[in-house]
Write a protein that holds these residues in place. Sequence first.
Motif, PDB file in Angstrom:
ATOM      1  N   MET A   1      48.234  47.854  24.872  1.00  0.00           N
ATOM      2  CA  MET A   1      49.190  46.938  25.469  1.00  0.00           C
ATOM      3  C   MET A   1      50.523  47.082  24.738  1.00  0.00           C
ATOM      4  SD  MET A   1      49.199  42.790  25.461  1.00  0.00           S
ATOM      5  CE  MET A   1      47.879  42.679  26.611  1.00  0.00           C
ATOM      6  N   ASN A   2      51.590  47.177  25.501  1.00  0.00           N
ATOM      7  CA  ASN A   2      52.897  47.226  24.860  1.00  0.00           C
ATOM      8  C   ASN A   2      53.613  45.891  25.062  1.00  0.00           C
ATOM      9  OD1 ASN A   2      53.881  47.298  27.475  1.00  0.00           O
ATOM     10  ND2 ASN A   2      54.219  49.499  27.472  1.00  0.00           N
TER      11      ASN A   2
ATOM     12  N   THR B   1      56.317  45.102  26.661  1.00  0.00           N
ATOM     13  CA  THR B   1      56.790  44.815  28.017  1.00  0.00           C
ATOM     14  C   THR B   1      55.688  44.187  28.856  1.00  0.00           C
ATOM     15  OG1 THR B   1      58.187  46.775  27.815  1.00  0.00           O
ATOM     16  CG2 THR B   1      57.987  45.808  29.990  1.00  0.00           C
ATOM     17  N   GLU B   2      54.481  44.743  28.755  1.00  0.00           N
ATOM     18  CA  GLU B   2      53.348  44.179  29.498  1.00  0.00           C
ATOM     19  C   GLU B   2      53.057  42.761  29.024  1.00  0.00           C
ATOM     20  OE1 GLU B   2      50.175  46.835  28.684  1.00  0.00           O
ATOM     21  OE2 GLU B   2      50.926  48.406  29.998  1.00  0.00           O
TER      22      GLU B   2
ATOM     23  N   ASP C   1      55.421  40.057  30.331  1.00  0.00           N
ATOM     24  CA  ASP C   1      55.229  39.719  31.735  1.00  0.00           C
ATOM     25  C   ASP C   1      54.092  38.727  31.950  1.00  0.00           C
ATOM     26  OD1 ASP C   1      57.304  41.384  32.434  1.00  0.00           O
ATOM     27  OD2 ASP C   1      55.996  43.093  32.893  1.00  0.00           O
ATOM     28  N   MET C   2      53.253  38.536  30.945  1.00  0.00           N
ATOM     29  CA  MET C   2      52.096  37.640  31.061  1.00  0.00           C
ATOM     30  C   MET C   2      52.513  36.193  30.801  1.00  0.00           C
ATOM     31  SD  MET C   2      49.414  39.998  28.949  1.00  0.00           S
ATOM     32  CE  MET C   2      47.877  39.245  29.434  1.00  0.00           C
TER      33      MET C   2
ATOM     34  N   ARG D   1      44.056  36.746  26.058  1.00  0.00           N
ATOM     35  CA  ARG D   1      44.043  38.106  25.513  1.00  0.00           C
ATOM     36  C   ARG D   1      43.927  38.072  23.990  1.00  0.00           C
ATOM     37  NH1 ARG D   1      42.316  42.894  25.589  1.00  0.00           N
ATOM     38  NH2 ARG D   1      43.769  44.469  24.919  1.00  0.00           N
TER      39      ARG D   1
ATOM     40  N   ASP E   1      48.197  44.719  18.062  1.00  0.00           N
ATOM     41  CA  ASP E   1      48.219  43.996  19.335  1.00  0.00           C
ATOM     42  C   ASP E   1      48.194  42.488  19.108  1.00  0.00           C
ATOM     43  OD1 ASP E   1      48.386  46.271  20.876  1.00  0.00           O
ATOM     44  OD2 ASP E   1      46.251  46.317  21.391  1.00  0.00           O
TER      45      ASP E   1
END
Length: 64
Positions: free
Chosen positions: A1-2, A4-5, A8-9, A17, A49
């Motif tokens: 997961m980066n 940017t992702e 967006d969450m 997560r 992460d």
Amino acid sequence: MNATEARDMTPDELKDRLLQLRKEQFNLRFQQASGQLEKTARISEVRKDIARIKTILGEKTRAN
């Protein structure tokens, strides 16, 4: 997961997560202690992460 992702969450998705990653980290530590861990680099990936998600959660809380 980066990052940017993760940005967006929603905060609830990020918390879910984060919980999943902490469980995975726990399991990886047990595997390492028992000598069953094959991908040792996964431990550092999970740690990064977790830190990334905690940072983004902090940003979102400060923004509100």
